[in-house]
Design a protein around this motif. Structure first.
Motif, mmCIF file in Angstrom:
data_model
loop_
_atom_site.group_PDB
_atom_site.id
_atom_site.type_symbol
_atom_site.label_atom_id
_atom_site.label_comp_id
_atom_site.label_asym_id
_atom_site.label_seq_id
_atom_site.Cartn_x
_atom_site.Cartn_y
_atom_site.Cartn_z
ATOM 1 N N ARG A 327 0.846 -1.186 0.000
ATOM 2 C CA ARG A 327 0.000 0.000 0.000
ATOM 3 C C ARG A 327 0.888 1.245 0.000
ATOM 4 N N VAL A 328 1.235 1.695 -1.198
ATOM 5 C CA VAL A 328 2.088 2.870 -1.365
ATOM 6 C C VAL A 328 1.291 3.934 -2.093
ATOM 7 N N SER A 329 0.961 5.012 -1.406
ATOM 8 C CA SER A 329 0.178 6.080 -2.016
ATOM 9 C C SER A 329 1.069 7.270 -2.321
ATOM 10 N N CYS A 330 0.944 7.796 -3.563
ATOM 11 C CA CYS A 330 1.676 8.996 -3.982
ATOM 12 C C CYS A 330 3.186 8.833 -3.803
ATOM 13 N N GLY A 331 3.686 7.648 -4.016
ATOM 14 C CA GLY A 331 5.125 7.439 -3.956
ATOM 15 C C GLY A 331 5.682 7.342 -2.556
ATOM 16 N N ALA A 332 4.819 7.320 -1.535
ATOM 17 C CA ALA A 332 5.313 7.249 -0.159
ATOM 18 C C ALA A 332 5.899 5.870 0.115
ATOM 19 N N PHE A 333 6.959 5.858 0.913
ATOM 20 C CA PHE A 333 7.616 4.586 1.231
ATOM 21 C C PHE A 333 8.276 4.725 2.592
ATOM 22 N N SER A 334 7.927 3.831 3.491
ATOM 23 C CA SER A 334 8.516 3.831 4.828
ATOM 24 C C SER A 334 9.302 2.542 5.000
ATOM 25 N N ALA A 335 10.625 2.665 5.087
ATOM 26 C CA ALA A 335 11.509 1.490 5.088
ATOM 27 C C ALA A 335 11.264 0.602 6.294
ATOM 28 N N SER A 336 11.184 -0.697 6.038
ATOM 29 C CA SER A 336 11.041 -1.703 7.087
ATOM 30 C C SER A 336 12.217 -2.670 6.983
ATOM 31 N N PRO A 337 12.854 -3.026 8.108
ATOM 32 C CA PRO A 337 14.093 -3.820 8.062
ATOM 33 C C PRO A 337 13.883 -5.294 7.755
ATOM 34 N N ARG A 338 13.323 -5.573 6.601
ATOM 35 C CA ARG A 338 13.170 -6.951 6.121
ATOM 36 C C ARG A 338 13.045 -6.904 4.606
ATOM 37 N N PRO A 339 13.357 -7.994 3.918
ATOM 38 C CA PRO A 339 13.226 -7.992 2.455
ATOM 39 C C PRO A 339 11.777 -7.832 2.023
ATOM 40 N N MET A 340 11.570 -7.170 0.913
ATOM 41 C CA MET A 340 10.230 -7.042 0.355
ATOM 42 C C MET A 340 9.775 -8.393 -0.183
ATOM 43 N N SER A 341 8.489 -8.656 -0.108
ATOM 44 C CA SER A 341 7.964 -9.907 -0.669
ATOM 45 C C SER A 341 7.728 -9.745 -2.163
ATOM 46 N N ALA A 342 7.832 -10.841 -2.888
ATOM 47 C CA ALA A 342 7.595 -10.815 -4.333
ATOM 48 C C ALA A 342 6.159 -10.408 -4.633
ATOM 49 N N THR A 343 5.238 -10.807 -3.771
ATOM 50 C CA THR A 343 3.821 -10.460 -3.961
ATOM 51 C C THR A 343 3.608 -8.964 -3.857
ATOM 52 N N ALA A 344 4.224 -8.331 -2.858
ATOM 53 C CA ALA A 344 4.072 -6.884 -2.679
ATOM 54 C C ALA A 344 4.650 -6.119 -3.862
ATOM 55 N N PHE A 345 5.810 -6.557 -4.345
ATOM 56 C CA PHE A 345 6.438 -5.880 -5.480
ATOM 57 C C PHE A 345 5.563 -5.992 -6.727
ATOM 58 N N SER A 346 5.046 -7.185 -7.003
ATOM 59 C CA SER A 346 4.192 -7.391 -8.179
ATOM 60 C C SER A 346 2.922 -6.562 -8.090
ATOM 61 N N LYS A 347 2.373 -6.439 -6.879
ATOM 62 C CA LYS A 347 1.132 -5.665 -6.717
ATOM 63 C C LYS A 347 1.366 -4.188 -7.004
ATOM 64 N N MET A 348 2.489 -3.636 -6.528
ATOM 65 C CA MET A 348 2.795 -2.238 -6.836
ATOM 66 C C MET A 348 2.891 -2.018 -8.337
ATOM 67 N N LEU A 349 3.534 -2.962 -9.029
ATOM 68 C CA LEU A 349 3.733 -2.856 -10.469
ATOM 69 C C LEU A 349 2.393 -2.915 -11.200
ATOM 70 N N ASN A 350 1.539 -3.850 -10.826
ATOM 71 C CA ASN A 350 0.266 -4.005 -11.522
ATOM 72 C C ASN A 350 -0.762 -2.965 -11.127
ATOM 73 N N ASP A 351 -0.659 -2.441 -9.909
ATOM 74 C CA ASP A 351 -1.526 -1.314 -9.534
ATOM 75 C C ASP A 351 -1.244 -0.114 -10.428
ATOM 76 N N LEU A 352 0.044 0.109 -10.724
ATOM 77 C CA LEU A 352 0.410 1.206 -11.620
ATOM 78 C C LEU A 352 -0.126 0.947 -13.024
ATOM 79 N N GLY A 353 0.008 -0.302 -13.497
ATOM 80 C CA GLY A 353 -0.500 -0.639 -14.819
ATOM 81 C C GLY A 353 -2.001 -0.483 -14.929
ATOM 82 N N GLU A 354 -2.709 -0.859 -13.878
ATOM 83 C CA GLU A 354 -4.169 -0.732 -13.883
ATOM 84 C C GLU A 354 -4.596 0.728 -13.827
ATOM 85 N N LYS A 355 -3.883 1.522 -13.046
ATOM 86 C CA LYS A 355 -4.215 2.942 -12.904
ATOM 87 C C LYS A 355 -4.143 3.666 -14.235
ATOM 88 N N HIS A 356 -3.141 3.330 -15.047
ATOM 89 C CA HIS A 356 -2.932 4.044 -16.311
ATOM 90 C C HIS A 356 -3.319 3.212 -17.532
#
Length: 535
Positions: A327-356
């Motif tokens: 859940r990243v709105s308007c480019g906001a990003f708050s670093a968390s000390p663990r690796p990102m999940s593949a699911t979260a990364f794919s969702k950000m990518l496809n949310d952008l694709g769906e938006k435009h």
């Protein structure tokens, strides 16, 4: 929310919701923030499980004071459960995914359950958790088949006929040939392991080589250029760490697990000043080093600065998770000390694709998959003329067959290669000239003559349209950028080259420098043209 196994040891003490307020306040004083090492917290709401949520005053991070979900136990105790937490066998989950469990509950009959546990525990010692999970799924399908078709069967009664019946059983499910191959292969490994280790007295050769269905040739799932252009157009809308992840994928074509767990110190430089990227390939279980551009070095160095400013020095990865997941709105990003999940990364990518409404050339909405970037890099390199053995090393493939999957030739590349055996249309530099017209069905020379009314010349054609007026460079075709020619004029070019050499030599002997210079330019153009047409 922090993963339970990443919380500071002081934060692991369980606080039941019914405890006194003074104990809760004392508990608050014991918490330590992993991001800023602060211990100044304020209480927020309670979680749905009734545990207190705190807010760190120093950095704004939320922390839930919940008990750990993982309870360590001995491998022997874990073995007798029907749901294994593989961390108790010393196994770590795949990077970017938090899958630790293997569930044996549905496996019947009892002899199959017992031997499956033996087989999977053995498999955990030599293959990854995801491979063990796939093997377990294959045995579950075999279990379901036995329950439906042979509920009382004994292992020694399983014959080749029953194995063939199972092959028909899974074929009737209309699943892909690849899925069936994986299932049949896992079962063959299981049968052989049971025989070799005396777990079950199966008959030999229940599964044979000819049982595997023929797979269709793999087609590379590359991202079309028009889709990549749209993605890069809207890329600035994503958070900067996510932008950098995408740029690295576009340049290097690594697998998503390799990106998510790339080490912070991943750059190296040789004595010539050139840069290299080092990362670990989990699938191949090896480290790989590839050359990268200085532009990408700048992107990675920006990310390194971000990580050191946002997280403690103890965080060892180049990329991290977002505090609120995908859940990243308007480019906001708050670093968390663990690796990102593949699911979260794919969702950000496809949310952008769906938006435009990012679509391919056919107008279909594009669904991004992280492995598509790897296929795109491989296909681009093939079409840029990079030798296949170089691509194999760059992508870290074990065999040429793996690289051959990407050997899909685009129309433009195919035309360049076919032109080696047909008439080439070349300019004065010897470069092959491409036509961008979608209606081309003849040679480019004919296209120039008929489609844009180019002017025909005795030894080629002029790409300057007639409607542009008279040529301002009379008798200077072989030094003009508008000149085009093909193999049908090759003999004329050779004759003219001999004459031009003689003229240049004569002019030089007489000291006519201007005439000699002009003829040497024509000579160079003719040599380039002849070399390309004969190549």
């Amino acid at each position: 929310m922090i993963e339970p196994n990443q919380i500071n040891p002081l934060a692991l003490k369980v606080v039941a919701p019914s405890q006194a307020v003074d104990e809760t306040d004392q508990r608050k004083k014991e918490l330590i923030c992993e991001r800023c090492s602060g211990n100044d917290f304020v209480k927020r709401r309670k979680s749905t499980q009734g545990y207190q949520i705190y807010l760190c005053i120093g950095c704004g991070r939320h922390l839930t004071d919940s008990p750990p979900k993982y309870t360590p136990t001995s491998p022997e105790m874990e073995y007798f459960k029907n749901v294994w937490d593989c961390r108790n066998f010393g196994v770590e989950s795949r990077v970017g995914k938090y899958q630790y469990k293997l569930n044996f509950s549905s496996i019947q009959p009892e002899w199959l359950l017992k031997s499956t546990k033996q087989f999977i525990r053995y498999s955990l010692s030599n293959v990854g958790l995801s491979s063990c999970s796939a093997r377990l799924e294959a045995i579950k399908h075999f279990s379901l088949f036995l329950v439906e078709q042979y509920p009382s069967i004994k292992p020694e009664s399983i014959t080749r006929d029953i194995a063939i019946h199972f092959l028909s059983y899974i074929a009737a499910k209309n699943l892909s040939a690849s899925w069936r191959c994986h299932t049949i292969g896992a079962l063959r490994i299981y049968f052989e392991a049971c025989i070799i280790n005396d777990w079950i007295p199966f008959r030999r050769h229940l599964i044979r080589h000819e049982d595997f269905p023929k797979r269709s040739k793999s087609i590379p799932r590359f991202i079309p250029e028009e889709v990549m252009t749209q993605l890069n157009q809207y890329l600035p809308e994503l958070a900067e760490p996510v932008q950098r992840m995408i740029l690295v994928l576009q340049d290097c074509g690594m697998r998503i697990s390799e990106l998510l767990l790339m080490k912070y110190d991943c750059l190296s430089q040789d004595k010539s000043g050139d840069w290299f990227l080092q990362y670990h390939q989990f699938k191949m279980k090896k480290d790989i080093t590839i050359p990268i551009s200085r532009e990408l070095v700048g992107v990675i160095q920006e990310q390194q600065r971000y990580i050191r400013e946002a997280l403690l020095d103890s965080f060892k990865y180049l990329f991290c998770a977002n505090e609120s997941g995908s859940r990243v709105s308007c480019g906001a990003f708050s670093a968390s000390p663990r690796p990102m999940s593949a699911t979260a990364f794919s969702k950000m990518l496809n949310d952008l694709g769906e938006k435009h409404s990012i679509c391919n050339a056919a107008g279909d909405r594009w669904h991004f998959q992280t492995h598509q970037f790897r296929h795109t890099v491989g296909t681009r390199m093939i079409n840029s003329g990079v030798p296949q053995h170089i691509i194999q090393r760059y992508l870290g493939h074990e065999t040429p067959d793996m690289t051959a999957v990407y050997a899909t030739i685009h129309d433009k590349t195919m035309k360049q290669e076919v032109s080696k055996f047909h008439d080439k249309i070349v300019n004065i530099s010897g470069q092959i000239v491409e036509s961008d017209s979608p209606n081309v069905d003849t040679a480019d020379l004919q296209w120039f003559k008929h489609n844009i009314q180019a002017q025909a010349l005795p030894n080629g054609s002029c790409a300057l349209p007639i409607i542009a007026g008279e040529c301002p460079h009379a008798n200077a075709c072989l030094t003009c950028t508008h000149f085009r020619t093909s193999g049908q004029y090759l003999d004329e070019h050779k004759k003219q080259l001999d004459q031009t050499k003689q003229l240049a030599e004569s002019a030089e002997s007489k000291g006519w420098n201007r005439q000699a210079e002009m003829n040497r330019k024509v000579q160079a153009s003719l040599e380039n043209i002849i070399k390309t047409l004969e190549g």
